[in-house]
Structure formats: structure tokens, C-alpha cells
Write a protein that holds these residues in place. Sequence first.
Motif, mmCIF file in Angstrom:
data_model
loop_
_atom_site.group_PDB
_atom_site.id
_atom_site.type_symbol
_atom_site.label_atom_id
_atom_site.label_comp_id
_atom_site.label_asym_id
_atom_site.label_seq_id
_atom_site.Cartn_x
_atom_site.Cartn_y
_atom_site.Cartn_z
ATOM 1 N N LEU A 1 -0.582 -22.177 -7.330
ATOM 2 C CA LEU A 1 -0.021 -22.344 -8.450
ATOM 3 C C LEU A 1 0.362 -23.503 -9.185
ATOM 4 C CD1 LEU A 1 1.132 -20.575 -10.997
ATOM 5 C CD2 LEU A 1 3.359 -20.105 -9.348
ATOM 6 N N ILE A 2 0.956 -24.245 -8.048
ATOM 7 C CA ILE A 2 1.382 -25.710 -8.257
ATOM 8 C C ILE A 2 0.263 -26.501 -8.753
ATOM 9 C CG2 ILE A 2 2.277 -27.918 -7.273
ATOM 10 C CD1 ILE A 2 3.782 -25.959 -5.166
ATOM 11 N N VAL A 3 -0.791 -26.556 -8.148
ATOM 12 C CA VAL A 3 -2.236 -27.343 -8.726
ATOM 13 C C VAL A 3 -2.363 -26.797 -10.020
ATOM 14 C CG1 VAL A 3 -4.524 -27.951 -8.143
ATOM 15 C CG2 VAL A 3 -2.894 -27.747 -6.354
ATOM 16 N N LEU A 4 -2.453 -25.702 -10.263
ATOM 17 C CA LEU A 4 -3.014 -24.960 -11.622
ATOM 18 C C LEU A 4 -2.060 -25.569 -12.689
ATOM 19 C CD1 LEU A 4 -4.804 -23.302 -13.104
ATOM 20 C CD2 LEU A 4 -3.357 -21.372 -12.817
ATOM 21 N N LEU A 5 -0.722 -25.335 -12.456
ATOM 22 C CA LEU A 5 0.344 -25.788 -13.600
ATOM 23 C C LEU A 5 0.659 -27.093 -13.774
ATOM 24 C CD1 LEU A 5 2.924 -22.663 -13.742
ATOM 25 C CD2 LEU A 5 1.045 -23.084 -15.154
ATOM 26 N N ILE A 6 1.198 -27.906 -12.633
ATOM 27 C CA ILE A 6 1.595 -28.841 -12.648
ATOM 28 C C ILE A 6 0.743 -29.982 -12.532
ATOM 29 C CG2 ILE A 6 3.163 -30.718 -11.393
ATOM 30 C CD1 ILE A 6 4.437 -27.921 -12.275
ATOM 31 N N VAL A 7 -0.276 -29.913 -12.031
ATOM 32 C CA VAL A 7 -1.349 -31.023 -11.807
ATOM 33 C C VAL A 7 -2.539 -30.934 -13.046
ATOM 34 C CG1 VAL A 7 -3.252 -32.274 -10.533
ATOM 35 C CG2 VAL A 7 -1.192 -31.348 -9.392
#
Length: 292
Positions: free
Chosen positions: A104-110
Motif C-alpha cells: 500500500l505504501i509503494v502504491l500510494l506514496i511512491v
Amino acid sequence: MSGNLADLTLAFGLLGNVVSFMVFLAPIPTFYKVYKRKSTEGFQSAPYVVGLFSAMLWIYYAFLKTNVMLLITINSVGCFIETLYICFFLFYAPKKARMESLKLIVLLIVVGFGLIVILTQFLASGASRGVIVGWICLVFSLCVFVAPLGVVRQVIKTKSVEYMPILLSVALTLSAVMWFFYGLLLGDFNIAIPNVLGFTFGILQMILYFMYKNKKPGVRDEKISSFDAKITETEQKIPEFKDEKIIDVVKLEKLMASDVLPVTAKLQKNGYGDDKPQVPSNMPNHIIEVAA
């Protein structure tokens, strides 16, 4: 009149900063539970990841606008605090929850935030860039308020408010009110509109909390507890049963020794051989009954 309006806008902006800071601090009791239990259990990372993403978007939007410095201050603090929460969650989360959070972090933030910045910088210009980013902020602000609905669903299903901190719900409701009036007085509906939904969801969460805060565990939980109690009682009885059997065997050995040894001594005294002893016909029968 414009001076009074500006003062009122500043007042709501400052109050929004204070209450939003309370919102960012509201999950502290939740993470204290995680620290004590050394496990995230039923808690989810989605609200904190979405919150971090939303704060980053609002900072980007504020740099494209004017007279919204209060958005930069509070969202900068929010980015720092949400990052701490996410790191804390990843440290105590089980492997499966940790991997889902990282995805989820990679999908949204990055990927998500990176694409928004790159596309708006190269495909838009001037005021249109601010309008596009404003609409994106509006949509993801709604996601910030929608994210706790997963917890609301869990509360309704389990009839337990353990995983829905009431402080966070109250703080979100107050924050929505302050930022709604700030956006309304400023004439920025990208700020005002999402907070209408935020206020609605905050009231819903507080209603659910007061509905289920005193609920007893369901029938299924009571049956499980009763079953566990029966297992414990059975385990306690098993050693006692074994001890009784051991005592019975010891008594049996003593009884056999007291009956057989005198007979053997008498046979040897009368001259019977050791290889094939013959039992006299007048010797009484010794019958030993062993209770099962």
C-alpha cells in the motif's frame, strides 16, 4: 468587513491546526496497546498510509496556491507523525500484514504521489495545475474519512469497539468542522467539501461507539470460553486419576508380597522343590480383586 472576515478565517485556520494536531495524536493509545501486546492484532495500517498520502498532497496543493500557509504547517507535522506511526506498525505487524502495508505504501506514496507530481508539472501549467491538484486533494481527503469505515464494519460485525478509538473519532469530527469553515470563508471549496463528509462519518463512528461500548461478548465467544474451561477442568482431573492408579498398583504389589511370601516359605519348609512347587490341597485360595 473584509478585515473581520480575514481574522475569522485565520481563527478557524489556527483552530483547525490545533484540532488536526489532536487528530494526529489521537492514535497514541492504539499504538500503546500495540506496544504492550507486541502485536498489531486487528489494527490496520490503511488509515495512516492514506493520511500520510493526503498530507503530502495538501502540501503540494498549498505550494500551488496563495494565502494557505496554515495548510503547509499542519500537514508538515502530519507527514512526520504519520511516518512514525507507519514505522511503528511495520515493526510489530505480522509478516502478512507487514507485506500488505508495504504494498500500500509503494502504491500510494511512491507510485501515486510520484505520478501526480510528474504529470501535473509536465502536462498542466498555471492555474489549471492548482485546479487539478485541488480536485485530487478533494478525492483523497474523502478517502481519509472513508478509511476508518473498515473499522466501522468490524465494530458492527463483532459488536466490539476495541479497534475503534473514540478519541480519533471525536478529533476527526471537530477537525472537519474547523476546516469546513476555514475553506468556506477562504472561498476554497476543495477544502470545504470533503469536511462535510468527514463530519458525517465522525458522528457515525461516535454513535456506534456508544451503542457497542458496553456490549457483552457474543454467544459464540461464551461457548468458546465454556469449552476452554471444560478442557482445563479435564486436564486437571487427569493427573489425579493417574495418581489414584499408581496408588492402587502399589497396594496390589504389597498385597501380593504379603500373601505369596508366607506360602513360598512354608513350601520350602515342607520340602517341596523350587523347580516345580506343588501346592498342598489344603492351602486356601487367595483371590485378589482389582477394581478397574
